[in-house]
Motif scaffolding. Structure first.
Motif, PDB file in Angstrom:
ATOM      1  N   TYR A 227      13.985  -8.088  -2.802  1.00  0.00           N
ATOM      2  CA  TYR A 227      13.355  -9.102  -1.953  1.00  0.00           C
ATOM      3  C   TYR A 227      13.650  -8.847  -0.476  1.00  0.00           C
ATOM      4  CZ  TYR A 227      11.356 -12.318  -5.346  1.00  0.00           C
ATOM      5  OH  TYR A 227      10.565 -12.894  -6.309  1.00  0.00           O
ATOM      6  N   LEU A 228      14.892  -8.487  -0.180  1.00  0.00           N
ATOM      7  CA  LEU A 228      15.254  -8.209   1.205  1.00  0.00           C
ATOM      8  C   LEU A 228      14.458  -7.022   1.742  1.00  0.00           C
ATOM      9  CD1 LEU A 228      19.129  -8.750   1.064  1.00  0.00           C
ATOM     10  CD2 LEU A 228      17.464 -10.121   2.319  1.00  0.00           C
ATOM     11  N   ASN A 229      14.262  -6.001   0.903  1.00  0.00           N
ATOM     12  CA  ASN A 229      13.454  -4.852   1.320  1.00  0.00           C
ATOM     13  C   ASN A 229      11.998  -5.253   1.529  1.00  0.00           C
ATOM     14  OD1 ASN A 229      15.567  -3.031   1.299  1.00  0.00           O
ATOM     15  ND2 ASN A 229      15.279  -2.490  -0.851  1.00  0.00           N
ATOM     16  N   LEU A 230      11.495  -6.132   0.651  1.00  0.00           N
ATOM     17  CA  LEU A 230      10.109  -6.578   0.784  1.00  0.00           C
ATOM     18  C   LEU A 230       9.877  -7.331   2.091  1.00  0.00           C
ATOM     19  CD1 LEU A 230       8.782  -7.869  -2.647  1.00  0.00           C
ATOM     20  CD2 LEU A 230       7.785  -6.144  -1.181  1.00  0.00           C
ATOM     21  N   LYS A 238       4.450  -1.037   6.510  1.00  0.00           N
ATOM     22  CA  LYS A 238       4.632   0.402   6.404  1.00  0.00           C
ATOM     23  C   LYS A 238       5.128   0.733   5.000  1.00  0.00           C
ATOM     24  CE  LYS A 238       5.844   0.913  11.300  1.00  0.00           C
ATOM     25  NZ  LYS A 238       6.886   1.318  12.261  1.00  0.00           N
ATOM     26  N   LYS A 239       5.151   2.046   4.691  1.00  0.00           N
ATOM     27  CA  LYS A 239       5.683   2.501   3.417  1.00  0.00           C
ATOM     28  C   LYS A 239       5.024   1.768   2.245  1.00  0.00           C
ATOM     29  CE  LYS A 239      10.170   3.645   5.487  1.00  0.00           C
ATOM     30  NZ  LYS A 239      11.621   3.442   5.410  1.00  0.00           N
ATOM     31  N   THR A 240       3.721   1.927   2.144  1.00  0.00           N
ATOM     32  CA  THR A 240       2.966   1.234   1.101  1.00  0.00           C
ATOM     33  C   THR A 240       3.436   1.608  -0.294  1.00  0.00           C
ATOM     34  OG1 THR A 240       1.034   1.151   2.545  1.00  0.00           O
ATOM     35  CG2 THR A 240       0.655   0.800   0.198  1.00  0.00           C
ATOM     36  N   VAL A 241       3.791   2.880  -0.494  1.00  0.00           N
ATOM     37  CA  VAL A 241       4.236   3.346  -1.806  1.00  0.00           C
ATOM     38  C   VAL A 241       5.516   2.630  -2.221  1.00  0.00           C
ATOM     39  CG1 VAL A 241       5.058   5.325  -3.124  1.00  0.00           C
ATOM     40  CG2 VAL A 241       3.150   5.611  -1.550  1.00  0.00           C
ATOM     41  N   GLU A 242       6.453   2.493  -1.282  1.00  0.00           N
ATOM     42  CA  GLU A 242       7.709   1.818  -1.583  1.00  0.00           C
ATOM     43  C   GLU A 242       7.470   0.334  -1.869  1.00  0.00           C
ATOM     44  OE1 GLU A 242      12.131   1.059   0.397  1.00  0.00           O
ATOM     45  OE2 GLU A 242      10.691   2.406   1.374  1.00  0.00           O
ATOM     46  N   THR A 243       6.590  -0.290  -1.088  1.00  0.00           N
ATOM     47  CA  THR A 243       6.261  -1.693  -1.309  1.00  0.00           C
ATOM     48  C   THR A 243       5.622  -1.887  -2.681  1.00  0.00           C
ATOM     49  OG1 THR A 243       5.840  -1.933   1.059  1.00  0.00           O
ATOM     50  CG2 THR A 243       5.030  -3.688  -0.373  1.00  0.00           C
ATOM     51  N   PHE A 244       4.721  -0.985  -3.047  1.00  0.00           N
ATOM     52  CA  PHE A 244       4.061  -1.031  -4.352  1.00  0.00           C
ATOM     53  C   PHE A 244       5.097  -0.962  -5.474  1.00  0.00           C
ATOM     54  CE2 PHE A 244       2.278   1.272  -7.983  1.00  0.00           C
ATOM     55  CZ  PHE A 244       1.183   0.481  -8.286  1.00  0.00           C
ATOM     56  N   SER A 245       6.068  -0.086  -5.332  1.00  0.00           N
ATOM     57  CA  SER A 245       7.100   0.090  -6.354  1.00  0.00           C
ATOM     58  C   SER A 245       7.929  -1.179  -6.532  1.00  0.00           C
ATOM     59  CB  SER A 245       8.018   1.257  -5.971  1.00  0.00           C
ATOM     60  OG  SER A 245       9.071   1.389  -6.897  1.00  0.00           O
ATOM     61  N   ILE A 246       8.280  -1.829  -5.424  1.00  0.00           N
ATOM     62  CA  ILE A 246       9.095  -3.039  -5.500  1.00  0.00           C
ATOM     63  C   ILE A 246       8.305  -4.184  -6.137  1.00  0.00           C
ATOM     64  CG2 ILE A 246      10.295  -4.806  -4.155  1.00  0.00           C
ATOM     65  CD1 ILE A 246      11.044  -2.649  -2.156  1.00  0.00           C
ATOM     66  N   LEU A 295      -4.082  -4.815  -9.084  1.00  0.00           N
ATOM     67  CA  LEU A 295      -3.987  -6.017  -8.289  1.00  0.00           C
ATOM     68  C   LEU A 295      -3.087  -5.813  -7.069  1.00  0.00           C
ATOM     69  CD1 LEU A 295      -3.700  -8.993 -10.815  1.00  0.00           C
ATOM     70  CD2 LEU A 295      -5.554  -8.517  -9.228  1.00  0.00           C
ATOM     71  N   ILE A 296      -1.959  -5.148  -7.291  1.00  0.00           N
ATOM     72  CA  ILE A 296      -1.026  -4.906  -6.190  1.00  0.00           C
ATOM     73  C   ILE A 296      -1.661  -3.983  -5.160  1.00  0.00           C
ATOM     74  CG2 ILE A 296       1.189  -3.866  -5.573  1.00  0.00           C
ATOM     75  CD1 ILE A 296       2.240  -4.814  -8.297  1.00  0.00           C
ATOM     76  N   LEU A 297      -2.346  -2.950  -5.643  1.00  0.00           N
ATOM     77  CA  LEU A 297      -3.012  -2.024  -4.714  1.00  0.00           C
ATOM     78  C   LEU A 297      -4.091  -2.741  -3.915  1.00  0.00           C
ATOM     79  CD1 LEU A 297      -3.345   1.239  -6.836  1.00  0.00           C
ATOM     80  CD2 LEU A 297      -1.997   0.929  -4.755  1.00  0.00           C
ATOM     81  N   TYR A 298      -4.858  -3.615  -4.578  1.00  0.00           N
ATOM     82  CA  TYR A 298      -5.900  -4.363  -3.893  1.00  0.00           C
ATOM     83  C   TYR A 298      -5.300  -5.206  -2.782  1.00  0.00           C
ATOM     84  CZ  TYR A 298      -9.238  -8.137  -3.043  1.00  0.00           C
ATOM     85  OH  TYR A 298     -10.056  -9.065  -2.442  1.00  0.00           O
ATOM     86  N   TRP A 299      -4.158  -5.804  -3.084  1.00  0.00           N
ATOM     87  CA  TRP A 299      -3.492  -6.647  -2.091  1.00  0.00           C
ATOM     88  C   TRP A 299      -3.008  -5.815  -0.898  1.00  0.00           C
ATOM     89  CZ3 TRP A 299       1.741  -9.576  -3.148  1.00  0.00           C
ATOM     90  CH2 TRP A 299       2.080 -10.339  -2.034  1.00  0.00           C
ATOM     91  N   LEU A 300      -2.367  -4.689  -1.197  1.00  0.00           N
ATOM     92  CA  LEU A 300      -1.748  -3.886  -0.127  1.00  0.00           C
ATOM     93  C   LEU A 300      -2.764  -3.122   0.701  1.00  0.00           C
ATOM     94  CD1 LEU A 300       1.379  -2.465  -2.007  1.00  0.00           C
ATOM     95  CD2 LEU A 300       1.269  -4.411  -0.432  1.00  0.00           C
TER      96      LEU A 300
END
Length: 301
Positions: A227-230, A238-246, A295-300
């Protein structure tokens, strides 16, 4: 007890009147709206002030056991030896009895150890029609020195005949600042300012959600770090891939929808119309066949 002071004072006044008068009058109170606002906690704390050592015998508490049983509400009657709901373990389930409303009415008719007896029923709207009609008989043929208090998050689902016999006391969601104050007063989230603000957005005015999030983070250090990273990643986009993973990890921990609710609330409170519309669309798609990854990709994106 924070917020809703007028509603709390009204409830306290009626409870005080019930315990201090010798009249054989019947009281039926329904605490209305919304979920996780603290209606049950407030009622319980006030009742214990009056019942003292008789709380175990003269307070019949019908608990909503959905969170413990991992399925929708089954009426459960708490026995005196049972620990608080927050501390229930799998083995403790046998400490609860699954009773129909007629059995509840039977117990309510039994003599009190003191001279007053109270029924506290959570989420009364989850009774089926047969149970509701059986309960209605208790309202129509009142017993002396009995107080009935029920909670509901969905008043529209109650029978009109139930509502017509009840005093409705309405509660409201707390403001964002009230949640911040509540969090600070109770030393939640390690008093981390960013995490506190983020959790208060997710709670959407409900202190019960805040307490649940705090316990979840204490029990799961990795989830707290996610959550803190999010918070940092979403503020920078930034870092869409990392956000997607979390976000995928949040879905595995059954917290993605709560997180999404928090972002919708944040966008609403800050007038971010486009973001609010997009996040709301993602939430609506959660109950469809669209995969969580899409869904996550659509959001990001």
């Amino acid at each position: 007890m924070i917020g809703n002071q007028n509603s709390i004072e009204t409830l306290r006044n009626y409870i005080d009147k019930f315990f201090k008068t010798n009249e054989n009058q019947f009281q039926f109170i329904v605490l209305v709206w919304p979920e996780n606002i603290g209606k049950t906690t407030i009622a319980t704390e006030i009742l214990k002030e009056y019942l003292w050592d008789y709380a175990n015998s003269d307070l019949l508490h019908i608990r909503d056991m959905s969170e413990v049983l991992w399925k929708k509400h089954v009426l459960k009657v708490e026995l005196p030896k049972t620990a608080d709901k927050q501390n229930i373990k799998m083995a403790d389930w046998t400490s609860y009895q699954d009773l129909w409303i007629r059995e509840v009415n039977k117990r309510l008719s039994q003599s009190a150890m003191w001279n007053k007896k109270v029924l506290l029923m959570e989420n009364i709207e989850r009774m089926n029609d047969n149970s509701a009609n059986a309960f209605l008989k208790t309202c129509e043929e009142p017993l002396p020195n009995r107080l009935l208090i029920a909670t509901t998050s969905h008043q529209s689902q109650l029978l009109d005949t139930i509502i017509s016999r009840a005093l409705l006391i309405k509660f409201q969601a707390l403001s964002y600042q009230q949640l911040i104050d509540f969090s600070n007063q109770n030393n939640l989230f390690w008093q981390d300012e960013n995490l506190t603000k983020f959790a208060c957005s997710m709670a959407m005015g409900r202190p019960g959600i805040l307490l649940r999030l705090d316990k979840t983070f204490q029990d799961n250090e990795e989830l707290k770090d996610n959550y803190l990273n999010l918070i940092k990643l979403l503020s920078e986009w930034k870092k869409t891939v990392e956000t997607f993973s979390i976000l995928k990890k949040l879905n595995q921990n059954w917290t993605f929808e709560s997180f999404l609710d928090g972002r919708i609330s944040y966008a609403t409170d800050n007038g971010l119309v486009e973001k609010w519309k997009k996040r709301l669309k993602v939430k609506k798609l959660l109950n469809t066949n669209v995969s969580i990854e899409n869904l996550i990709l659509y959001w990001l994106l």
